[in-house]
Scaffold this active site. Structure first.
Site, PDB file in Angstrom:
ATOM      1  CG  HIS A  57       6.207  44.618  46.284  1.00  0.00           C
ATOM      2  ND1 HIS A  57       6.668  44.466  47.323  1.00  0.00           N
ATOM      3  CD2 HIS A  57       4.976  45.491  46.395  1.00  0.00           C
ATOM      4  CE1 HIS A  57       6.346  44.637  47.890  1.00  0.00           C
ATOM      5  NE2 HIS A  57       4.521  45.209  47.390  1.00  0.00           N
ATOM      6  CB  CYS A  58       5.136  41.283  41.848  1.00  0.00           C
ATOM      7  SG  CYS A  58       4.340  43.038  41.426  1.00  0.00           S
ATOM      8  CB  ILE A  59       8.449  37.862  40.013  1.00  0.00           C
ATOM      9  CG1 ILE A  59       7.301  38.692  38.561  1.00  0.00           C
ATOM     10  CG2 ILE A  59       8.563  36.533  39.052  1.00  0.00           C
ATOM     11  CD1 ILE A  59       5.997  38.616  38.601  1.00  0.00           C
TER      12      ILE A  59
END
Ligand SMILES: NC(=O)c1ccc[n+]([C@@H]2O[C@H](COP(=O)([O-])OP(=O)(O)OC[C@H]3O[C@@H](n4cnc5c(N)ncnc54)[C@H](O)[C@@H]3O)[C@@H](O)[C@H]2O)c1
Length: 427
Positions: A270-272
């Site tokens: 869900h981030c990078i």
């Protein structure tokens, strides 16, 4: 005593009740840490399933055990609810809701807006609001502040507003919420003082700064760009007929000026894959094109197709086409030793292989089943028979507990996107 000093004094005495909005990978570990520090925590989530599970003592987040949850529940320091109006009981509210991308890769801050609306309905003097979700610079000041001040209450005076991006790294055995330094920034100096006092009992090291949204985006963009670089090196070395992992391992012996990143099947989580787009979008609005971010995004997005070509090449070597071949995908979670499938490159690899007519099965000890585009998948046991029955095995996620020796012994054709089998084990 000012409202700020009063809240600081209450924090020091652990006499503050925290509210956490969103009890997922970020919100639940934060709730547990605050509970351990002696605060009472009220968790609010829109998902009845999540709330019922937590109130029945079951953690749905792998990094948090049922025993950890039980410890703070039994101490009377944790309760979950789907009733947003109960956030009025909280003195401090941390927002941990998702920040995905829209279909066109623009930031979707609708969850932050919804959480802000929930808070607006309960906001009272003496409350502190802290945004934890990753977002583009300006969200706290431009979206949240006007909405909260429309209640007539004044920031820095009546209520306090801060941004403190969560850095949790799911599955990391060393760094968790408590021992990962936490960057904090307040809208006013009193907001910063208050948020430091609130988090200080629960977090080992706080890093106060004047701007924090950009800090978080630099951290994640740094990873995306460097992973993009080594993924390009994987393509370059493939064309050169050179072993990219040997090149990287040798380069990493340089004791200064080099930091090791590993190539792989592409980015997940869900981030990078998502956060750099938040910065790129913000900059487009300021007439600036973020070239590094865009290029890294392109390279990382192309990696599943690169590895599917490697499968096709490997099958071709044995006189087979992708169409009709049985391909076993090892690992579908986006990274090792976790169960999170979000944005996992394995999903792209499966879709591309199926699109070319392969019969795809998978094994993942952390993901017993999943559904994608209406298609249901279930994990196949990893046995000598399933390995030998596959025309090609592709390692996508290098879980520590996979039996690589078995894979090496029984896999007929192996494509290893993580070098999990090690150079000597490559077939
Ligand atoms: N997962 C990570 O590794 C990680 C690491 C650092 C930062 N972050 C950031 O933290 C934020 C949260 O991510 P996550 O992985 O915890 O998400 P998640 O999907 O695991 O959890 C979010 C929770 O929020 C709930 N929710 C959604 N809208 C809500 C609303 N309006 N009110 C109350 N609850 C609501 C959902 O039901 C869900 O349980 C994101 O901005 C993400 O970028 C995530």
């Amino acid at each position: 005593m000012s409202v700020a000093d009063d809240l600081i004094k209450k924090a020091q005495a652990r006499d503050v009740r925290f509210g956490i909005i969103g009890l997922g990978y970020v919100g639940l570990p934060l709730a547990i840490e605050l509970g351990h520090a002696g605060f009472k925590v009220l968790g609010y989530d829109v998902s009845q399933r999540v709330v019922d599970g937590l109130n029945a003592g079951h953690s749905h987040v792998k990094d948090i055990s049922d025993a950890q949850l039980a410890a703070i529940r039994e101490a009377g320091r944790f309760e979950a609810t789907t009733d947003g109006s109960r956030l009025r009981e909280a003195d401090a509210i941390s927002i941990c809701v998702p920040t995905p991308l829209s279909k066109f890769k623009d930031p979707d801050v609708s969850y932050i807006v919804a959480a802000t609306e929930t808070i607006k309905r309960v906001l009272r003097p003496g409350q502190a609001i802290i945004l934890e979700s990753t977002t583009y610079p300006g969200t706290t000041r431009e979206i949240m502040l006007p909405a909260l001040e429309s209640t007539g209450l004044k920031v820095g005076q009546d209520f306090f507003l801060a941004f403190s991006p969560e850095r949790v790294d799911p599955g990391n055995p060393v760094y968790q919420t408590k021992n990962t330094p936490k960057v904090v920034g307040g809208i006013t100096p009193d907001c910063l003082r208050v948020v430091c006092a609130l988090y200080q009992p629960a977090i080992d090291v706080l890093v106060p700064v004047s701007t924090t949204e950009a800090v978080k985006l630099l951290e994640n963009t740094f990873r995306s760009v460097n992973i993009g670089l080594v993924n390009e090196m994987a393509i370059v070395c493939d064309k050169l007929g050179v072993d990219v992992w040997e090149v990287i391992d040798a380069a990493a012996t340089k004791p200064f000026g080099f930091m090791k990143f590993s190539p792989g099947p592409g980015l997940g989580g869900h981030c990078i894959p998502i956060d750099p787009h938040y910065l790129a979008w913000k900059m487009r609005g300021l007439n600036y094109k973020t070239r590094f971010i865009d290029l890294a995004g392109e390279l990382n997005t192309e990696m599943p197709a690169f590895w599917v070509r490697k499968v096709a090449d490997a099958l071709n070597e044995t006189g087979k086409a992708v169409r009709g071949s049985k391909v076993l995908v090892l690992g579908v979670a986006y990274k090792k030793d976790i169960e999170d499938l979000r944005e996992s490159p394995a999903l792209d690899i499966i879709r591309l292989l199926e699109g070319q007519g392969a019969q795809v099965a998978y094994h993942d000890p952390y993901v017993p089943k999943f559904e994608e585009d209406g298609h249901r998948f279930a994990s196949t046991p990893l046995t000598a028979e399933t390995l030998a029955g596959a025309d090609c095995v592709i390692v996508v996620t290098d879980h520590s507990n996979l039996d690589y020796d078995l894979v090496r012994r029984h896999g007929r054709v192996i494509v290893d996107s993580r070098n999990a089998l090690g150079r000597r084990g490559m077939k």
